[in-house]
Design an enzyme around this catalytic site. Structure first.
Site, PDB file in Angstrom:
ATOM      1  CG  ASP A  33      35.973  39.868  30.893  1.00  0.00           C
ATOM      2  OD1 ASP A  33      37.210  39.948  30.964  1.00  0.00           O
ATOM      3  OD2 ASP A  33      35.196  40.645  31.502  1.00  0.00           O
ATOM      4  CB  ILE A  34      32.383  39.110  34.848  1.00  0.00           C
ATOM      5  CG1 ILE A  34      31.080  38.941  35.603  1.00  0.00           C
ATOM      6  CG2 ILE A  34      33.125  40.372  35.263  1.00  0.00           C
ATOM      7  CD1 ILE A  34      31.279  38.623  37.079  1.00  0.00           C
ATOM      8  CG  ASN A  91      45.478  44.627  29.653  1.00  0.00           C
ATOM      9  OD1 ASN A  91      45.836  45.184  28.624  1.00  0.00           O
ATOM     10  ND2 ASN A  91      44.201  44.420  29.929  1.00  0.00           N
ATOM     11  CD  GLU A  99      40.501  46.559  35.665  1.00  0.00           C
ATOM     12  OE1 GLU A  99      39.656  45.656  35.826  1.00  0.00           O
ATOM     13  OE2 GLU A  99      40.260  47.639  35.105  1.00  0.00           O
ATOM     14  CB  VAL A 100      42.703  40.007  37.577  1.00  0.00           C
ATOM     15  CG1 VAL A 100      42.779  38.703  38.378  1.00  0.00           C
ATOM     16  CG2 VAL A 100      41.294  40.580  37.615  1.00  0.00           C
ATOM     17  CG  HIS A 104      44.111  37.785  32.692  1.00  0.00           C
ATOM     18  ND1 HIS A 104      44.687  38.270  33.841  1.00  0.00           N
ATOM     19  CD2 HIS A 104      43.523  38.852  32.099  1.00  0.00           C
ATOM     20  CE1 HIS A 104      44.455  39.570  33.949  1.00  0.00           C
ATOM     21  NE2 HIS A 104      43.757  39.951  32.890  1.00  0.00           N
ATOM     22  CG  HIS A 106      41.670  40.212  27.945  1.00  0.00           C
ATOM     23  ND1 HIS A 106      40.548  40.629  28.620  1.00  0.00           N
ATOM     24  CD2 HIS A 106      42.717  40.566  28.735  1.00  0.00           C
ATOM     25  CE1 HIS A 106      40.893  41.220  29.754  1.00  0.00           C
ATOM     26  NE2 HIS A 106      42.211  41.197  29.842  1.00  0.00           N
TER      27      HIS A 106
HETATM   28  P1  AMP Z   1      42.818  42.931  33.126  1.00  0.00           P
HETATM   29  O1  AMP Z   1      42.500  44.390  33.135  1.00  0.00           O
HETATM   30  O2  AMP Z   1      43.598  42.524  31.920  1.00  0.00           O
HETATM   31  O3  AMP Z   1      43.456  42.485  34.425  1.00  0.00           O
HETATM   32  O4  AMP Z   1      41.447  42.175  32.950  1.00  0.00           O
HETATM   33  C1  AMP Z   1      40.725  41.596  33.990  1.00  0.00           C
HETATM   34  C2  AMP Z   1      39.427  41.122  33.410  1.00  0.00           C
HETATM   35  O5  AMP Z   1      38.826  40.234  34.319  1.00  0.00           O
HETATM   36  C3  AMP Z   1      38.410  42.232  33.123  1.00  0.00           C
HETATM   37  O6  AMP Z   1      38.070  42.210  31.743  1.00  0.00           O
HETATM   38  C4  AMP Z   1      37.225  41.856  34.018  1.00  0.00           C
HETATM   39  O7  AMP Z   1      35.982  42.137  33.428  1.00  0.00           O
HETATM   40  C5  AMP Z   1      37.442  40.374  34.222  1.00  0.00           C
HETATM   41  N1  AMP Z   1      36.857  39.819  35.441  1.00  0.00           N
HETATM   42  C6  AMP Z   1      36.970  40.277  36.700  1.00  0.00           C
HETATM   43  N2  AMP Z   1      36.339  39.480  37.550  1.00  0.00           N
HETATM   44  C7  AMP Z   1      35.816  38.462  36.824  1.00  0.00           C
HETATM   45  C8  AMP Z   1      35.047  37.299  37.131  1.00  0.00           C
HETATM   46  N3  AMP Z   1      34.683  37.015  38.377  1.00  0.00           N
HETATM   47  N4  AMP Z   1      34.689  36.472  36.118  1.00  0.00           N
HETATM   48  C9  AMP Z   1      35.049  36.756  34.842  1.00  0.00           C
HETATM   49  N5  AMP Z   1      35.782  37.826  34.488  1.00  0.00           N
HETATM   50  C10 AMP Z   1      36.154  38.675  35.456  1.00  0.00           C
END
Ligand code: AMP
Length: 120
Positions: A33-34, A91, A99-100, A104, A106
């Site tokens: 994770d970034i 999530n 968010e994405v 996925h 974690h």
């Molecule tokens: P979620 O809130 O479960 O959708 O988590 C999305 C996760 O993606 C967050 O923990 C971000 O820090 C992570 N994230 C977003 N962009 C990137 C990226 N380019 N590379 C790695 N992790 C990312």
């Protein structure tokens, strides 16, 4: 919700954006994770275009589901996490804080992780 081909994880899967890869196989990709929220914070994503756990669990084939969850365990083992323990989290949707919009999981580890969810 239809799948957005321009979401950031779709771009990572297409190699348009770099990632710190931990594992890749036919069904999944795992990368750091970034913005890590624990000493170990890795994301595991399926290669197929699934928006969320809800979408993945309803639409993915048995092979995709088995392959993906085998990969989650394999990644945790590769990172040396099972001995002390770890947490997985997915999530889902707005209230879940997703968010994405590409499904996925974690994987958190490397320290005691405290309460299951934040209070309040
Ligand atoms: P979620 O809130 O479960 O959708 O988590 C999305 C996760 O993606 C967050 O923990 C971000 O820090 C992570 N994230 C977003 N962009 C990137 C990226 N380019 N590379 C790695 N992790 C990312």
């Amino acid at each position: 919700m239809s799948y957005d081909q321009e979401n950031i994880f779709a771009k990572i899967l297409r190699g348009e954006i770099p990632c710190k890869k931990v594992h890749e196989d036919q069904w999944s990709l795992a990368f750091h994770d970034i913005h890590p929220q624990a000493p170990v914070h890795v994301l595991v994503i399926p290669k197929g275009p699934y928006v969320s756990l809800d979408d993945f669990s309803a639409e993915a084939s048995p092979q995709e589901i088995a392959g993906f969850f085998r990969a989650v365990g394999e990644v945790a083992r590769k990172l040396g996490l099972p001995a002390k323990g770890y947490r997985i989290l997915a999530n889902n949707g707005r209230d879940g804080g997703q968010e994405v919009p590409h499904f996925h999981v974690h994987i958190f580890g490397g320290r005691p992780l405290g309460r299951m969810i934040a209070v309040g």
